[in-house]
Design a protein around this motif. Structure first.
Motif, mmCIF file in Angstrom:
data_model
loop_
_atom_site.group_PDB
_atom_site.id
_atom_site.type_symbol
_atom_site.label_atom_id
_atom_site.label_comp_id
_atom_site.label_asym_id
_atom_site.label_seq_id
_atom_site.Cartn_x
_atom_site.Cartn_y
_atom_site.Cartn_z
ATOM 1 N N ALA A 319 0.826 -1.209 0.000
ATOM 2 C CA ALA A 319 0.000 0.000 0.000
ATOM 3 C C ALA A 319 0.861 1.259 0.000
ATOM 4 O O ALA A 319 0.490 2.278 -0.591
ATOM 5 C CB ALA A 319 -0.927 -0.016 1.211
ATOM 6 N N SER A 323 1.504 3.476 -5.447
ATOM 7 C CA SER A 323 1.417 4.643 -6.334
ATOM 8 C C SER A 323 2.695 4.870 -7.126
ATOM 9 O O SER A 323 2.690 5.597 -8.124
ATOM 10 C CB SER A 323 1.099 5.899 -5.514
ATOM 11 O OG SER A 323 2.148 6.164 -4.592
ATOM 12 N N GLU A 347 -6.530 -1.691 3.534
ATOM 13 C CA GLU A 347 -6.525 -0.424 2.803
ATOM 14 C C GLU A 347 -5.921 -0.551 1.415
ATOM 15 O O GLU A 347 -6.115 0.322 0.562
ATOM 16 C CB GLU A 347 -5.759 0.635 3.594
ATOM 17 C CG GLU A 347 -4.287 0.294 3.791
ATOM 18 C CD GLU A 347 -3.511 1.400 4.490
ATOM 19 O OE1 GLU A 347 -4.066 2.515 4.623
ATOM 20 O OE2 GLU A 347 -2.360 1.148 4.882
ATOM 21 N N ASP A 350 -8.529 -0.377 -1.479
ATOM 22 C CA ASP A 350 -9.057 0.967 -1.735
ATOM 23 C C ASP A 350 -8.023 1.842 -2.442
ATOM 24 O O ASP A 350 -8.347 2.584 -3.372
ATOM 25 C CB ASP A 350 -9.474 1.627 -0.414
ATOM 26 C CG ASP A 350 -10.638 0.894 0.249
ATOM 27 O OD1 ASP A 350 -11.409 0.245 -0.491
ATOM 28 O OD2 ASP A 350 -10.755 0.961 1.484
ATOM 29 N N ILE A 351 -6.769 1.735 -1.998
ATOM 30 C CA ILE A 351 -5.709 2.551 -2.598
ATOM 31 C C ILE A 351 -5.507 2.179 -4.061
ATOM 32 O O ILE A 351 -5.426 3.049 -4.943
ATOM 33 C CB ILE A 351 -4.396 2.380 -1.807
ATOM 34 C CG1 ILE A 351 -4.523 3.022 -0.428
ATOM 35 C CG2 ILE A 351 -3.217 2.977 -2.572
ATOM 36 C CD1 ILE A 351 -3.334 2.768 0.477
ATOM 37 N N ARG A 354 -8.512 3.275 -6.234
ATOM 38 C CA ARG A 354 -8.508 4.723 -6.473
ATOM 39 C C ARG A 354 -7.422 5.116 -7.470
ATOM 40 O O ARG A 354 -7.661 5.906 -8.400
ATOM 41 C CB ARG A 354 -8.303 5.457 -5.146
ATOM 42 C CG ARG A 354 -8.151 6.970 -5.288
ATOM 43 C CD ARG A 354 -8.072 7.641 -3.934
ATOM 44 N NE ARG A 354 -7.019 7.072 -3.103
ATOM 45 C CZ ARG A 354 -5.727 7.381 -3.229
ATOM 46 N NH1 ARG A 354 -5.325 8.215 -4.176
ATOM 47 N NH2 ARG A 354 -4.833 6.837 -2.420
#
Length: 376
Positions: A319, A323, A347, A350-351, A354
């Motif tokens: 997580a 990105s 999480e 969700d990360i 998104r």
């Protein structure tokens, strides 16, 4: 009477040999047990020394050096050789002894078998001597014939016994040899390491690394692993090289190992498995303090998406770097998560969802790659 006494001795010698053979069949050592005995002896903490080495072994300028495959015999002890001139040991494939310079190196198994055959020869000579004494002290032709027949039978039975016991006795002699000469073997391996360090300091990095790998087949400790890792930093790594990671994992943080993991993430990510990922996550802060620490962690995260299990175990780590993953690795991560909605991702789900919508949701090429899939 004297002849009868000698015949009784022959009979007893023969019986003892066969009884020992029959009783010992269940306790016969195997090659694997011999190998374990040697590795246990050499990897005991006491009595080990470190070779003198320079911490700057690795060159600042990386060199292209194709690494050949390490010859791995079935058992590590098969690499060990002994000099018949000075009785010193080595695992290196050098043509001559590093101690005396003589070209008299022989496999350690050869040495053990030679000792066993010498013992067997002495047994046969003793049996023959007793037979001759029985004949010498015989009174009359009848006793001579009995002595000859008895002696011949004893020699034949002893020879048959020796044929059956040559292999197990050789294995037993190997263990005795290792125990008796443990310090000599350790001294030989230290000499091997010193030679490898000297070769590395002379800029022969490929040969030096291969020497370290040879020694590491017998001795596994962090010192030798660090020397190997430092030499690896001298090379331009490629996917076609015979690289390894699991045998090089350390128990403490080392920037050379972290950098090596980062390099493997680029050229051979399939080598990055549980131990490496556990290492990276355990020393994440230390790696971030390194010059290229962030790229190392991103590379490790990219390697982890190879398997759903890794993603699940290291979900929090993933997580933090999702990105920053390259497009191909991120889409692989997205496929893993979206393909297993029943899994508890925390999480991370969700990360990733998104990020996908923000960066690739409207990208036709990404949609196509998700449908088609990529190799890992």
């Amino acid at each position: 009477m004297i002849t009868n006494g000698f015949l009784i001795i022959l009979l007893l010698l023969t019986i003892v040999k066969w009884v020992k053979y029959l009783l010992g069949r269940k306790r016969v050592l195997s090659s694997e047990q011999v190998n374990t005995a040697l590795l246990d002896l050499l990897n005991q903490e006491r009595g080990q020394q470190d070779p003198k080495h320079n911490n700057e072994l690795n060159s600042s300028r990386r060199i292209p050096a194709p690494l050949g495959s390490l010859h791995k015999p079935m058992y590590a002890y098969e690499k060990l050789r002994v000099c018949t001139h000075c009785e010193r040991y080595t695992v290196l494939h050098e043509p001559s002894c590093l101690f005396c310079g003589k070209g008299t190196l022989r496999p350690v198994h050869w040495k053990a078998e030679k000792l066993v055959r010498r013992s067997m020869r002495n047994e046969l000579l003793l049996t023959l001597l007793v037979t001759l004494l029985a004949i010498l002290f015989a009174r009359g032709a009848e006793q001579i014939i009995i002595a000859c027949v008895g002696g011949a039978a004893a020699i034949a039975l002893l020879w048959l016994n020796q044929r059956k016991t040559l292999s197990p006795r050789t294995y037993g002699e190997l263990v005795k040899l290792f125990t008796r000469n443990r310090q000599k073997i350790i001294d030989g391996l230290i000499k091997n390491l010193d030679t490898a360090v000297e070769v590395g300091n002379n800029k022969e990095h490929k040969r030096s690394y291969e020497m370290f790998r040879e020694v590491a087949t017998l001795v596994q400790n962090d010192h030798i692993r660090m020397l190997q890792i430092m030499q690896l930093q001298s090379f331009v790594l490629r996917s076609d090289m015979d690289l390894e990671l699991e045998p090089l994992m350390l128990k403490h943080f080392d920037p050379h190992l972290a950098a090596y993991i980062g390099e493997l993430a680029k050229v051979k990510r399939e080598l990055i498995k549980d131990n490496a990922l556990r290492y990276v996550t355990s020393y994440e802060d230390e790696i971030l303090d390194m010059k290229d620490g962030l790229s190392i962690l991103i590379g490790a995260a990219g390697a982890a998406v190879r398997k759903k299990r890794y993603v699940a175990i290291y979900a929090r780590f993933m997580a933090r770097y999702a990105s920053k993953l390259p497009k191909e690795r991120f889409l692989r991560l997205y496929r893993v998560i979206s393909g297993h909605p029943e899994q508890e991702w925390g999480e991370l789900a969700d990360i990733v969802s998104r990020l996908y919508e923000e960066q690739y949701g409207m990208d036709p090429e990404s949609q196509t790659s998700l449908t088609r899939g990529h190799s890992i």
